[in-house]
Scaffold this motif. Structure first.
Motif, PDB file in Angstrom:
ATOM      1  N   PRO B 139     -29.358  32.417 -35.900  1.00  0.00           N
ATOM      2  CA  PRO B 139     -28.831  31.370 -36.788  1.00  0.00           C
ATOM      3  C   PRO B 139     -29.286  31.594 -38.225  1.00  0.00           C
ATOM      4  CG  PRO B 139     -30.662  30.526 -35.506  1.00  0.00           C
ATOM      5  CD  PRO B 139     -30.436  31.926 -35.033  1.00  0.00           C
ATOM      6  N   VAL B 140     -28.412  31.250 -39.154  1.00  0.00           N
ATOM      7  CA  VAL B 140     -28.670  31.428 -40.577  1.00  0.00           C
ATOM      8  C   VAL B 140     -28.599  30.065 -41.240  1.00  0.00           C
ATOM      9  CG1 VAL B 140     -27.806  32.492 -42.702  1.00  0.00           C
ATOM     10  CG2 VAL B 140     -27.631  33.702 -40.523  1.00  0.00           C
ATOM     11  N   ARG B 141     -29.567  29.758 -42.071  1.00  0.00           N
ATOM     12  CA  ARG B 141     -29.499  28.466 -42.771  1.00  0.00           C
ATOM     13  C   ARG B 141     -29.921  28.672 -44.214  1.00  0.00           C
ATOM     14  NH1 ARG B 141     -34.594  26.794 -43.523  1.00  0.00           N
ATOM     15  NH2 ARG B 141     -36.205  27.676 -42.157  1.00  0.00           N
ATOM     16  N   LEU B 142     -29.592  27.675 -45.036  1.00  0.00           N
ATOM     17  CA  LEU B 142     -30.021  27.742 -46.426  1.00  0.00           C
ATOM     18  C   LEU B 142     -31.528  27.502 -46.478  1.00  0.00           C
ATOM     19  CD1 LEU B 142     -27.259  25.741 -48.295  1.00  0.00           C
ATOM     20  CD2 LEU B 142     -27.656  28.192 -48.365  1.00  0.00           C
ATOM     21  N   ALA B 143     -32.159  28.151 -47.426  1.00  0.00           N
ATOM     22  CA  ALA B 143     -33.602  27.960 -47.569  1.00  0.00           C
ATOM     23  C   ALA B 143     -33.873  26.562 -48.078  1.00  0.00           C
ATOM     24  CB  ALA B 143     -34.146  28.988 -48.554  1.00  0.00           C
ATOM     25  N   ASP B 144     -34.913  25.973 -47.564  1.00  0.00           N
ATOM     26  CA  ASP B 144     -35.281  24.658 -48.110  1.00  0.00           C
ATOM     27  C   ASP B 144     -36.493  24.820 -49.021  1.00  0.00           C
ATOM     28  OD1 ASP B 144     -36.593  23.622 -44.887  1.00  0.00           O
ATOM     29  OD2 ASP B 144     -37.423  24.965 -46.412  1.00  0.00           O
ATOM     30  N   ALA B 145     -36.970  23.698 -49.552  1.00  0.00           N
ATOM     31  CA  ALA B 145     -38.046  23.776 -50.543  1.00  0.00           C
ATOM     32  C   ALA B 145     -39.261  24.483 -49.963  1.00  0.00           C
ATOM     33  CB  ALA B 145     -38.393  22.379 -51.014  1.00  0.00           C
ATOM     34  N   GLU B 146     -39.515  24.246 -48.707  1.00  0.00           N
ATOM     35  CA  GLU B 146     -40.673  24.849 -48.059  1.00  0.00           C
ATOM     36  C   GLU B 146     -40.551  26.362 -48.001  1.00  0.00           C
ATOM     37  OE1 GLU B 146     -41.649  22.501 -44.531  1.00  0.00           O
ATOM     38  OE2 GLU B 146     -42.412  24.418 -43.767  1.00  0.00           O
ATOM     39  N   ASP B 147     -39.331  26.842 -47.668  1.00  0.00           N
ATOM     40  CA  ASP B 147     -39.111  28.284 -47.606  1.00  0.00           C
ATOM     41  C   ASP B 147     -39.344  28.920 -48.957  1.00  0.00           C
ATOM     42  OD1 ASP B 147     -36.358  27.432 -45.575  1.00  0.00           O
ATOM     43  OD2 ASP B 147     -38.197  28.426 -44.878  1.00  0.00           O
ATOM     44  N   ILE B 148     -38.840  28.248 -49.975  1.00  0.00           N
ATOM     45  CA  ILE B 148     -38.955  28.830 -51.311  1.00  0.00           C
ATOM     46  C   ILE B 148     -40.415  28.845 -51.751  1.00  0.00           C
ATOM     47  CG2 ILE B 148     -38.282  28.537 -53.705  1.00  0.00           C
ATOM     48  CD1 ILE B 148     -35.655  27.490 -52.696  1.00  0.00           C
ATOM     49  N   ALA B 149     -41.109  27.764 -51.430  1.00  0.00           N
ATOM     50  CA  ALA B 149     -42.525  27.722 -51.778  1.00  0.00           C
ATOM     51  C   ALA B 149     -43.278  28.819 -51.037  1.00  0.00           C
ATOM     52  CB  ALA B 149     -43.087  26.352 -51.438  1.00  0.00           C
ATOM     53  N   GLN B 150     -42.871  29.080 -49.817  1.00  0.00           N
ATOM     54  CA  GLN B 150     -43.502  30.128 -49.017  1.00  0.00           C
ATOM     55  C   GLN B 150     -43.388  31.478 -49.710  1.00  0.00           C
ATOM     56  OE1 GLN B 150     -44.941  30.047 -46.025  1.00  0.00           O
ATOM     57  NE2 GLN B 150     -44.653  32.029 -45.071  1.00  0.00           N
ATOM     58  N   ILE B 151     -42.261  31.726 -50.301  1.00  0.00           N
ATOM     59  CA  ILE B 151     -42.009  33.031 -50.905  1.00  0.00           C
ATOM     60  C   ILE B 151     -42.473  33.076 -52.353  1.00  0.00           C
ATOM     61  CG2 ILE B 151     -40.223  34.682 -51.518  1.00  0.00           C
ATOM     62  CD1 ILE B 151     -40.598  34.446 -48.547  1.00  0.00           C
ATOM     63  N   PHE B 152     -42.076  32.076 -53.086  1.00  0.00           N
ATOM     64  CA  PHE B 152     -42.328  32.141 -54.519  1.00  0.00           C
ATOM     65  C   PHE B 152     -43.577  31.385 -54.932  1.00  0.00           C
ATOM     66  CE2 PHE B 152     -38.602  34.339 -55.903  1.00  0.00           C
ATOM     67  CZ  PHE B 152     -37.672  34.081 -54.927  1.00  0.00           C
TER      68      PHE B 152
END
Lengths: 202, 576, 385
Positions: B139-152
């Motif tokens: 499954p593919v989903r849009l990144a949420d704030a948590e995902d972005i914080a995880q990366i950036f």
């Protein structure tokens, strides 16, 4: 269940695991409809379910003469309608079978070898069959070669849809359309024929 | 959170599933939503097994199981229900997703393998470059704030600095400033694409974080003072105004000011600061020939530190009558010295006349009132940001000379500081970022041989000095320099060569080319390269009063020295 | 196996010539007979007297005898009554076959009864009976054959008709295909056909039920024989031998085709004189009728019991009903209900085999030994393809 509509079969013209052709004599009013669900009872107690894919009414000589006669007493037209059995060849496509109470949408393990009657299924049985495990039996219909697949399908769907609606399963039809689209996705002309025919049902 | 014209998605609801593709040619994802709900550049997350993949949508393609389904408008012939079912199965949109990073999430807590895995990996895993692919139907989903914080990273208003928000859902995207300055970087975009605002924001972040010094060569007086946005007509706060004493406005020459603001410091360069090396760098500009090197080394050898002043005093072609009545070179002539020093008089005279341009510069003085260049270096060393304005001195010679002098000094200084720190572990030099606007003027192929910038770009990061290039024609910039750039932040670029230049040296980024070409001018930029965990298009943060409020908090803006002085009763002094 | 067409073909020209000659002779005979017939329109009573005289004198005599109407009568079909009951019965049979595993006989009678003028569909029924085991062997002890079984069948047809007719609403016409009467030449073990038939006819007559037999494409030459007899001088009557007739091969139908030119016309009523080999108890009258609706006459013969002639309106009824009935099937005119009765009676090969199978099962249940197919029969099966 009320008395089942039973069509005595004169002879089994040919039969294999997928289809059989029965020579019968039926009264005009009892001629089964295209796409109707019927079943045959085998000696071992199991039943084979089939769909009527074609009804060939063979020429009966007498009827031909009557038709061209000038003045036919109404008693004799009634005679033909109620008394005379038309020689028909009913083509039946196997779509499933029932054994020890369980219904399967697979081809029966054995074709009918000798039959005495074809039983037309009523609404309740039609609903039971069409709801016993998905729409897998469509694939048998789609494999038909020498009968008009689309017409049989649509005729069957129209009957099944009405029966299912009456018996509280209005969603059956949507699922059936979905399945058809999935099965016929790679056969554009056939799919569009079926859908266009189904569109008329709306 | 900016107000974007978007529908709110239910968090974590899948938008599709993987159907094919691979590492080299990107993943193919079947979209389960109408295509209008996803855009190019969307940051997506794919979970497969124990791995989580992060990627970018680089393309959307309409497809059909049979072209006839697409060609024929069956919705006109079939009832809505049937048409809907049909289209749902036969017409689809595929996304091209470029996978960039992956992270091992490990088994579910509480499941069988979890304890063992935790033992092996006591710390949570960090994202790594993608090396495998998700399975079919992941499954593919849009990144949420948590995902972005995880990366950036999560914004902490210090080192992790928010530069913008994702385009589809407006989640904040941050830059790690400490990482950013470890390599040279570039900010690109056509004129009016907002790159200078972006630069100012990043500089504001750097200044606020406080661990880096910046030297800004401000060709157009954009950075220091407040100015007016040419588009909106609104006041745009300047760095000086906001950071007060942390920022020093330095004007080249006495006459240079910063618009309404006076310079904190006037830069005059002592002639004694100029070495022959500096002159040689300017060979092309000054049109020197091969002989110049010989003459210069003779001058330095002969006249020492003050060679430049001494040479300036000499006159070309000065003659006098000697005892014999013959015309001989005067003692203060170039020829005289040349003969005496053993160099060819004609060459020396040629050199003298060519150096005249330099010698006549106002800001080059015999002795400076202040410590001149050294003052600038010292400020930088102490963490004060220096903005150098060139004022009227806007020709190539000025740029080249001044920037070369300064950067040479910076190079020498930082090299020494670094070497010292090897002995004394504690004292690492403060990182320095040299900010060059209109970089293509100084850093084009032609000039490249005449500046030390390429040196800085290539070598100086070991010594904690990096460049921040800001430019609208990246294709004009010397490729050696471009290839040294780590982080690249680019707004919309019209020219294909420029786009290629921004992407040069970065592996397999063909997919990003399209994204670069389609950025919304003034609003969107694409961040990629070394300092950014993965390429991402963002809606840039607005450089306005609100920005300042967020960065500096609700504290009062720090007063300028002048204001402090004034409040203490002293008169404001223009120059420190 | 392959016919030797070549052999046949080589004979054809000669054959054709002979046929032509034959036909020419027939034409001449026909013409002669016609002349005889038309010139004989005399006092019917006198004609009757002559024939009766011959009847007494001769041991064997088979011919037609005028009843009361002039010889050259040709009468148009009247309209049938508004409402009447028409019953038709036909039978078919399974004849015991020694080449089969079991020997058995089946009589299958199809009966159809319509109330014309009511608008309702006719009632149909099928009666199937197994011949008794005792009936399977003739007095000599060998298996009975086609003819014997046919007798049982004919009898069953008439008995069925009687049963239906007795319950039906008048007027009732009961119709069978073929001769009205059974010509018994066989003494069945349990059945005296003649006696039983007499009883049936008596009951029918008592109820006023008109029974009729319909003969399609009749080949009888009863009129020809009659003419021959009538042209024999009285003195030679005693030695009259019909074998020596000169004008032969002309059927009554062929002869009367020249008389009954209009659709539906009937001839005069005649009586069947049948003395000699085939004994019968019933006095049978008949007329010929042109059942064609077009320009080409097509004659059939209708037989009925003599008592009908006493009531001319009944004869008219039969005439009208039959003509109405045959017009239903316009292509090949034939009484509709008779056709239906035949249809109902037909035994298919599958049905035959099914009955055989049922019997075999019963044999097995009883522990009896069933024979196998005879080799001849088994080999015949192979030829079916």
């Amino acid at each position: 269940m009320s008395e089942e509509t039973k069509i005595p079969i004169g002879k089994l013209l040919r039969a294999d695991n997928r289809q059989f052709v029965a020579g019968c004599r039926v009264k005009e009013l009892e001629t089964p409809a295209l796409g109707a669900l019927c079943k045959v009872k085998l000696d071992d107690g199991s039943e084979i379910f089939g769909l009527i894919t074609n009804i060939q009414i063979n020429d009966d000589g007498l009827v031909k003469q009557l038709v061209s006669g000038l003045s036919i007493p109404s008693e004799y037209t009634a005679d033909n309608r109620y008394n005379r059995n038309l020689p028909v060849e009913i083509y039946v496509l196997a779509v499933g079978f029932q054994r020890t109470g369980r219904l399967y949408h697979r081809l029966p393990p054995r074709p009918p070898l000798s039959l005495d009657a074809l039983y037309l299924c009523d609404d309740a049985e039609l609903v039971r069959f069409t709801n016993s495990g998905g729409y897998g039996y469509f694939r048998h219909i789609l494999r038909l070669e020498d009968q008009p697949v689309e017409e049989v399908l649509v005729a069957h769907l129209a009957q099944a849809r009405a029966a299912n609606k009456l018996h509280g399963k209005p969603d059956w039809y949507g699922g059936a359309c979905q399945e058809l689209i999935t099965l016929l996705r790679d056969d554009y002309p056939r799919l569009m024929n079926v859908l266009n025919a189904l569109a008329e049902l709306e | 959170m900016t107000d974007l014209n978007m529908q709110t998605f239910e968090q974590n609801k899948p938008i599709g599933y993987v159907v094919g593709g691979g590492l080299e040619n990107n993943l193919q994802v079947r979209l389960t939503l109408p295509p209008q709900e996803v855009q190019e550049g969307a940051f997506v997350v794919i979970d497969s097994g124990t791995w989580r993949f992060y990627g970018l949508v680089t393309d959307l393609q309409l497809g059909s199981t049979d072209p006839r389904f697409a060609d024929e408008q069956s919705e006109l012939r079939l009832p809505a229900g049937l048409a809907g079912l049909l289209h749902g199965q036969t017409l689809f949109t595929n996304l091209n997703v470029m996978p960039v990073l992956m992270i091992d999430r490990g088994p579910e807590p509480g499941s069988l393998g979890y304890e063992a895995w935790r033992q092996e990996h006591p710390e949570n895993m960090a994202p790594v470059t993608v090396k495998t692919v998700p399975s079919h139907h992941a499954p593919v989903r849009l990144a949420d704030a948590e995902d972005i914080a995880q990366i950036f990273g999560e914004e902490d208003n210090h080192n992790i600095f928010c530069v913008g928000h994702t385009r589809e859902q407006g989640h904040p995207v941050c830059l790690n400033l400490e990482k950013l300055v470890q390599r040279s970087s570039g900010i690109f975009g056509t004129t009016g694409s907002g790159k200078s605002f972006l630069a100012r924001m990043i500089l504001a972040g750097l200044i606020h974080a406080g661990h880096t010094a910046t030297l800004i060569f401000d060709m157009h007086n954009e950075y220091g003072p407040d100015s007016t946005s040419s588009d909106t007509g609104q006041a745009v706060p300047g760095l000086k105004g906001k950071f007060g004493a942390k920022v020093r406005l330095v004007g080249l020459g006495a006459k240079t000011s910063f618009g309404k603001l006076p310079a904190d410091f006037t830069l005059e360069i002592a002639q004694s600061d100029i070495t022959s090396e500096d002159i040689l760098l300017l060979s092309e500009e000054l049109n020197l020939n091969e002989t110049a090197a010989t003459v210069l080394s003779a001058l330095e050898r002969d006249l020492g530190d003050q060679w430049f002043s001494a040479f300036a005093d000499m006159r070309n072609g000065a003659m006098e009558q000697n005892e014999d009545g013959k015309s001989v070179p005067a003692p203060d002539s170039v020829a005289f010295w040349a003969n005496q020093a053993g160099v060819n008089a004609k060459s020396a005279e040629a050199l003298r006349s060519k150096l005249d341009r330099v010698m006549r510069k106002d800001y080059l003085v015999r002795s400076t009132a202040t410590r001149g260049l050294q003052e600038v270096i010292d400020s930088l060393e102490n963490g004060i940001q220096v903005i150098l304005s060139f004022g009227e001195y806007s020709n190539d010679l000025d740029y080249l000379l001044v920037t070369n002098l300064l950067t040479r000094k910076i190079r020498d200084r930082w090299k020494k500081l670094t070497e010292d720190s090897y002995k004394d572990k504690g004292k690492q030099p403060r990182p320095l970022v040299v900010v060059v606007e209109e970089a293509h003027k100084l850093l084009n192929r032609g000039m490249a041989s005449q500046t030390i910038f390429s040196t800085i770009a290539r070598e100086m990061r070991k010594y904690y000095v990096t460049l921040l290039i800001i430019d609208q024609r990246p294709s004009q910039i010397y490729d050696e320099v471009m290839s040294q750039l780590g982080t690249r932040i680019s707004g919309s670029l019209g020219d294909e060569d420029d786009i290629n230049a921004v992407l040069s040296g970065l592996p397999g980024r063909g997919a990003l080319r399209g994204m670069l070409a389609k950025l919304q001018p003034k609003e969107e930029v694409l961040m990629l390269g070394w300092g950014v965990p993965m390429p991402i298009p963002i809606r840039s943060r607005r450089y306005d009063a609100r920005f300042w409020q967020q960065v500096l908090g609700s504290q009062e803006q720090p007063k300028t020295i002048a204001e402090i002085n004034r409040s203490l009763g002293f008169e404001a002094d223009d120059t420190d | 196996m392959p016919v030797n067409y070549h052999q046949i073909e080589s004979r054809l020209p000669e054959y054709g010539k002979r046929m032509k000659e034959f036909e020419t002779a027939l034409m001449q005979a026909e013409q002669a007979l016609w002349e005889q017939f038309t010139r004989l329109d005399e006092d019917v009573a006198a004609l009757r007297a002559k024939i009766e005289k011959a009847e007494t004198q001769l041991r064997r005599l088979y011919c037609a005898k005028p009843v009361s109407e002039p010889l050259l009568t040709h009468k148009a079909a009247p309209l049938p009554p508004a409402g009447y009951t028409l019953i038709a019965a036909d039978g078919s049979q399974i004849v015991p076959n020694r080449h089969r595993p079991v020997q058995f006989g089946v009589i299958n009678v199809g009966l159809i009864q319509a109330r014309l003028g009511s608008g309702t569909a006719p009632e149909v029924s099928i009666q199937s009976t197994l011949l008794d085991p005792e009936e399977l062997l003739n007095p000599e002890g060998s298996l009975i054959g086609e003819d014997e079984v046919a007798l049982y069948r004919d009898f069953a047809e008439r008995r069925a008709l009687l049963e239906a007719a007795l319950a039906a609403q008048a007027p009732v016409i009961a119709l069978t295909d073929g001769l009205l009467d059974i010509y018994q030449q066989y003494s069945a073990p349990q059945l005296n056909f003649q006696a039983e038939m007499r009883k049936i006819h008596q009951q029918l007559e008592a109820r006023g039920v008109i029974s009729a037999g319909y003969i399609d494409k009749p080949g009888a030459e009863m009129l020809s024989r009659m003419l021959d007899l009538l042209h024999t001088p009285e003195m030679d009557l005693m030695t009259y031998d019909d074998q020596k007739r000169s004008l032969r091969g002309i059927s009554d139908a062929r002869l009367l085709a020249k008389l009954l030119k209009e659709p539906g016309e009937r001839s005069a009523v005649f009586e069947t004189v049948s003395k000699g080999a085939a004994q019968t108890s019933l006095k049978v009258h008949f007329f010929y009728i042109n059942i064609s609706s077009g320009s080409m006459p097509y004659l059939a013969r209708v037989e009925f019991p003599a008592w009908l002639s006493a009531q001319p309106e009944l004869v008219d009824q039969v005439h009208a009903v039959i003509f109405q009935e045959v017009q239903v099937l316009d292509r090949h005119p034939y009484p509709y209900l008779l056709h239906r009765a035949h249809e109902l009676a037909v035994i298919t090969v599958q049905e035959h085999e099914q009955v055989e199978a049922m019997l075999l099962q019963e044999y097995a249940r009883q522990g009896l030994h069933a024979g196998l197919h005879s080799n001849k029969d088994a080999n015949k099966q192979l030829l079916k393809f």
